[in-house]
Design an enzyme around this catalytic site. Sequence first.
Site, PDB file in Angstrom:
ATOM      1  CG  ASN A 255     -15.182  78.209  36.506  1.00 13.99           C
ATOM      2  OD1 ASN A 255     -14.334  78.677  35.934  1.00 13.99           O
ATOM      3  ND2 ASN A 255     -16.331  79.061  36.793  1.00 13.99           N
ATOM      4  CD1 TRP A 256     -10.646  73.965  36.411  1.00 17.15           C
ATOM      5  CD2 TRP A 256      -8.389  74.015  35.642  1.00 17.15           C
ATOM      6  NE1 TRP A 256     -10.074  72.464  35.849  1.00 17.15           N
ATOM      7  CE2 TRP A 256      -8.826  72.624  35.586  1.00 17.15           C
ATOM      8  CE3 TRP A 256      -7.039  74.304  35.374  1.00 17.15           C
ATOM      9  CZ2 TRP A 256      -7.938  71.706  34.842  1.00 17.15           C
ATOM     10  CZ3 TRP A 256      -6.243  73.357  34.847  1.00 17.15           C
ATOM     11  CH2 TRP A 256      -6.686  72.012  34.721  1.00 17.15           C
ATOM     12  CE  LYS A 257     -15.594  79.147  40.128  1.00 16.67           C
ATOM     13  NZ  LYS A 257     -16.638  79.621  41.742  1.00 16.67           N
TER      14      LYS A 257
ATOM     15  CG  HIS B 232     -19.476  82.143  36.842  1.00 16.43           C
ATOM     16  ND1 HIS B 232     -19.162  82.698  38.145  1.00 16.43           N
ATOM     17  CD2 HIS B 232     -19.380  80.652  37.099  1.00 16.43           C
ATOM     18  CE1 HIS B 232     -18.872  81.673  39.154  1.00 16.43           C
ATOM     19  NE2 HIS B 232     -19.235  80.554  38.283  1.00 16.43           N
TER      20      HIS B 232
ATOM     21  CD  GLU C  91     -16.933  83.066  41.173  1.00 10.80           C
ATOM     22  OE1 GLU C  91     -15.841  83.060  40.257  1.00 10.80           O
ATOM     23  OE2 GLU C  91     -17.194  82.221  42.037  1.00 10.80           O
TER      24      GLU C  91
ATOM     25  CD  GLU D 235     -22.193  77.805  38.111  1.00  9.79           C
ATOM     26  OE1 GLU D 235     -21.845  76.816  38.348  1.00  9.79           O
ATOM     27  OE2 GLU D 235     -21.940  78.959  37.870  1.00  9.79           O
TER      28      GLU D 235
ATOM     29  N   GLY E 289     -19.358  77.966  45.781  1.00  9.89           N
ATOM     30  CA  GLY E 289     -18.124  78.290  46.491  1.00  9.89           C
ATOM     31  C   GLY E 289     -18.480  78.102  48.278  1.00  9.89           C
TER      32      GLY E 289
ATOM     33  CB  SER F  31     -21.211  73.460  47.015  1.00  9.96           C
ATOM     34  OG  SER F  31     -20.827  74.584  47.219  1.00  9.96           O
TER      35      SER F  31
ATOM     36  N   GLY G 196     -16.683  73.818  40.407  1.00 11.30           N
ATOM     37  CA  GLY G 196     -15.479  75.039  40.770  1.00 11.30           C
ATOM     38  C   GLY G 196     -14.676  74.292  41.565  1.00 11.30           C
ATOM     39  N   GLY G 197     -14.766  74.447  42.998  1.00 16.78           N
ATOM     40  CA  GLY G 197     -13.876  74.046  43.855  1.00 16.78           C
ATOM     41  C   GLY G 197     -13.313  72.480  43.654  1.00 16.78           C
TER      42      GLY G 197
HETATM   43  P1  PGA Z   1     -18.127  75.531  43.391  1.00 15.06           P
HETATM   44  O1  PGA Z   1     -18.270  76.566  41.994  1.00 15.06           O
HETATM   45  O2  PGA Z   1     -18.473  74.212  42.714  1.00 15.06           O
HETATM   46  O3  PGA Z   1     -16.971  75.909  43.826  1.00 15.06           O
HETATM   47  O4  PGA Z   1     -19.384  75.992  44.183  1.00 15.06           O
HETATM   48  C1  PGA Z   1     -19.166  76.335  40.891  1.00 15.06           C
HETATM   49  C2  PGA Z   1     -19.044  77.500  39.855  1.00 15.06           C
HETATM   50  O5  PGA Z   1     -18.814  78.765  40.061  1.00 15.06           O
HETATM   51  O6  PGA Z   1     -19.134  77.318  38.615  1.00 15.06           O
END
Ligand code: PGA
Length: 250
Positions: A9-11, A95, A97, A167, A173, A213, A234-235
């Site tokens: 997930n590149w956000k 998600h 967010e 998640e 994050g 993470s 994510g990251g």
């Molecule tokens: P993260 O994000 O790996 O940076 O914790 C995961 C996500 O939001 O899907």
Amino acid sequence: MRKKIVAGNWKMHKNAEQTEDLLNELIAKLPTETNAHVMVAPTFVNLASAVDHLEFTNIEVAAQNLHAAEGGAFTGEISADMLKSVGVTNVILGHSERRAMFHETDAVIAAKVDTALRHEMTVLFCFGEELKDRQTGNHFNIVENQLRDGLFHIEAKNWDKIVLAYEPVWAIGTGETASPDQAQEMHQFIRETVRKSFGNDIADNVSILYGGSVKPDNAVEIFSKPDVDGGLIGGAALKADDFVAIVNSI
Ligand code: PGA
């Protein structure tokens, strides 16, 4: 046999040039034969070029969101038909967010799920508890309610288009991960919750990804748990070497 999946997930990261660079690196570094289905979710404006770029690879493209309506006066929004028209057949919905910052409720997410399924898209359905829920021992309830209110209205025949992504919000994050045992405990609970409502076949075949993470140094242990079928990353999906190492951990 349920699928193993690793999705990045590149956000809101990577402009057009950076998207192309990262995709080129992934194409070069990902093994052509892997146990995992690999997906990447760049931003909306880079989806069409990503689909073109990945045409002869086994890397799939996902969108990070869609709007529930078929079309109309929704400034700034993107429809399922628009995504399909550029070759995108997977979408991340729910998600944390989107839930927290863009006020998406279970009902909003449920409507988006319906739209995605109507367009025969695969849904990566995200859900997970906040820190306060875990601290008060309410995490199983929260997770069950998110599943029931956002997803369990679908028909049994549509479950082959559903991927679950657990998640825990406190792990996204933050550098903090659920321990492999915490992940397994929740994934098993999720599978049993699906089993109660939809039966053995669907429960045993749905892929449940862990997100929060995931990094190269913890992926092997998390993915080794029997009810963890991969990850939503994510990251670490923003660096080709890290993402490839995570894919290779499956
Ligand atoms: P993260 O994000 O790996 O940076 O914790 C995961 C996500 O939001 O899907």
